[in-house]
Design an enzyme around this catalytic site. Structure first.
Site, PDB file in Angstrom:
ATOM      1  N   PRO A   1      39.878  21.687 -34.239  1.00 21.95           N
ATOM      2  CG  PRO A   1      41.412  20.338 -33.069  1.00 21.95           C
ATOM      3  CD  PRO A   1      41.103  21.096 -34.539  1.00 21.95           C
TER       4      PRO A   1
ATOM      5  NE  ARG B   1      33.416  21.289 -29.791  1.00 23.32           N
ATOM      6  CZ  ARG B   1      32.866  20.084 -30.604  1.00 23.32           C
ATOM      7  NH1 ARG B   1      32.382  20.460 -31.694  1.00 23.32           N
ATOM      8  NH2 ARG B   1      33.195  18.936 -30.227  1.00 23.32           N
TER       9      ARG B   1
ATOM     10  CG  HIS C   1      25.886  21.745 -31.815  1.00 26.37           C
ATOM     11  ND1 HIS C   1      26.703  22.190 -30.913  1.00 26.37           N
ATOM     12  CD2 HIS C   1      26.400  20.620 -32.526  1.00 26.37           C
ATOM     13  CE1 HIS C   1      27.735  21.553 -31.101  1.00 26.37           C
ATOM     14  NE2 HIS C   1      27.670  20.418 -31.978  1.00 26.37           N
TER      15      HIS C   1
ATOM     16  CD  GLU D   1      26.485  24.867 -29.227  1.00 26.96           C
ATOM     17  OE1 GLU D   1      26.958  25.324 -30.298  1.00 26.96           O
ATOM     18  OE2 GLU D   1      26.537  23.628 -28.842  1.00 26.96           O
TER      19      GLU D   1
END
Length: 320
Positions: free
Chosen positions: A211, A239, A287, A268
Site C-alpha cells: 500500500p 501505486r 491502470h 493519473e
C-alpha cells in the site's frame, strides 16, 4: 431510498448490469462527475447513498449534503473520501478490499513476460515487414529472457503479493518477500521472507504490491535502485507514488534497470511530461490491472453486498 453513482463508467462501461442496485432504491448513474465541489454537490442532491470510485468527497462537499448516510467506495483505496469528516457527520464509508487479487496478479505476470519477450514489439516488427525481409528464419529485436531459476522480490506480501508469488513459482522462480507483518507459515523452500536491503540486492525481478503509506512513498528511489542488481526488472501494479519516476528513468536510460513495466503512475491520467514516457525499455499501461470483466463484476457485487449489510444494520468492510 435515493442512490447515486458518481462515476460509474470505469466500473461498468455497459457490459455489466446495475439491476441489483436498482432493486434497492431510486438509482441515478453518472458515467463521470466533474471534479468540482459545486458539480459533485449537485450530483449527490438529496441522495442517502452514493458510490464513488475516484470522484473526491472532501469535507466541503459532505457538509453540504445533509441527507447523505452512506458512501460506498468502488475500489480498495478510499483516500478520495475525507474519512474524518464522515466520522464527524455520522456517514458510514465502506470499501471493497478483495475483488482484484486474481486480475492484478495475472497482469503482473503479463507485464513481466512482456519485458522478457517483447511480444507486442515483435508483432509490430513482423507486420511492418521485418521478418519478410529478414535473411534468417528467426530474428529478435530485444534480448529474450527465461524466468526459471531467477528470483522475484515482492514488496508487500498481502493477497495480491501472495497470488503473484504463486504464479511466479509456477514459472520456476524463487520468491523473496518483504512485508510489515510476517506469516512464517507462508514460507516454503522457494518462498522466504527477507529484509528490504536483502530483497533489493538479491532479486532479479522486483514487483510492488504494498500500500501507499508515508513509509512506502518513493521507496523506489535512486538510493534503493543503486542497491539492486545490474539488469534488474521492475514491475509496479500497486501505486504510482511508490516510485520516484525521474530516478527510475535515469536508471532505465543508463541500463541499471534492464526493463520496467508500470500500470500506475504518480498522476493519473498520465501527464504529458511524465519522465517515464521517454524512458528506455519502459512499458506503461493505463491502470488496467484491476479491470477484467470478471474482476469488475466481482467488485460491483461486493459493493452491493456492502450496502445490503449496512441496510440490515451490520455494516461490513467499514473503513471509518
Amino acid at each position: 431510498m435515493k442512490i447515486v453513482v458518481l462515476d460509474g463508467y470505469t466500473l461498468n462501461p455497459g457490459d455489466l448490469s446495475w439491476g441489483k442496485l436498482e432493486a434497492l432504491g431510486e438509482l441515478t448513474v453518472y458515467d463521470r462527475t466533474e471534479f468540482s465541489n459545486e458539480v459533485i454537490v449537485d450530483a449527490i442532491g438529496n441522495a442517502e447513498v452514493i458510490f464513488t470510485n475516484k470522484t473526491p468527497l472532501p469535507k466541503e462537499v459532505l457538509e453540504r449534503t445533509p441527507s447523505l448516510k452512506y458512501i460506498g467506495v468502488l475500489a480498495t483505496g478510499y483516500n478520495v473520501v475525507d474519512v474524518q469528516a464522515t466520522k464527524d457527520l455520522g456517514i458510514t464509508v465502506t470499501n471493497v478490499p478483495t475483488y482484484g487479487t486474481t486480475a492484478v496478479a495475472q497482469m503482473t505476470m503479463a507485464l513481466l513476460l512482456e519485458i522478457c519477450h517483447h511480444v507486442g514489439e515483435h508483432n509490430r516488427a513482423v507486420k511492418q515487414g521485418e521478418w519478410t525481409n529478414s535473411k534468417d528464419f528467426s530474428f529478435w529485436n530485444y534480448p529474450l529472457v527465461e524466468l526459471e531459476g531467477k528470483t522475484m522480490g515482492i514488496i508487500g506480501f498481502g493477497r495480491i503479493g501472495r497470488a503473484t508469488a504463486k504464479l511466479a513459482e509456477a514459472f520456476g522462480m524463487n520468491i523473496l518477500a518483504s512485508a510489515s507483518r510476517r506469516r512464517p507459515e507462508l514460507e516454503t523452500t522457494t518462498c522466504k521472507y527477507i529484509d528490504m536491503d536483502g530483497l533489493l540486492t538479491e532479486s532479479d525481478v522486483i514487483s510492488l504490491h504494498c500500500p501507499l503509506t508515508p513509509d512506502t512513498e518513493g521507496i523506489i528511489n535512486a538510493a534503493n535502485i543503486a542497491k539492486m542488481k545490474d539488469g534488474v526488472m521492475l514491475i509496479n501494479t500497486a501505486r504510482g507514488q511508490l516510485v520516484v519516476e525521474k530516478d527510475l528513468k535515469e536508471a532505465l536510460d543508463h541500463g541499471k534497470v534492464a526493463g520496467a513495466a508500470v500500470d500506475v503512475v504518480s498522476t493519473e491520467p498520465i501527464e504529458a511530461d511524465n519522465p517515464l514516457l521517454k524512458a528506455k525499455n519502459c512499458i506503461i499501461t493505463p491502470h488496467i490491472a484491476w479491470a477484467s470483466k470478471e474482476s469488475r463484476a466481482r467488485l460491483l457485487n461486493l459493493a452491493i453486498d456492502n450496502l445490503n449489510a449496512y441496510l440490515q444494520g451490520n455494516p461490513i468492510n467499514k473503513v471509518n
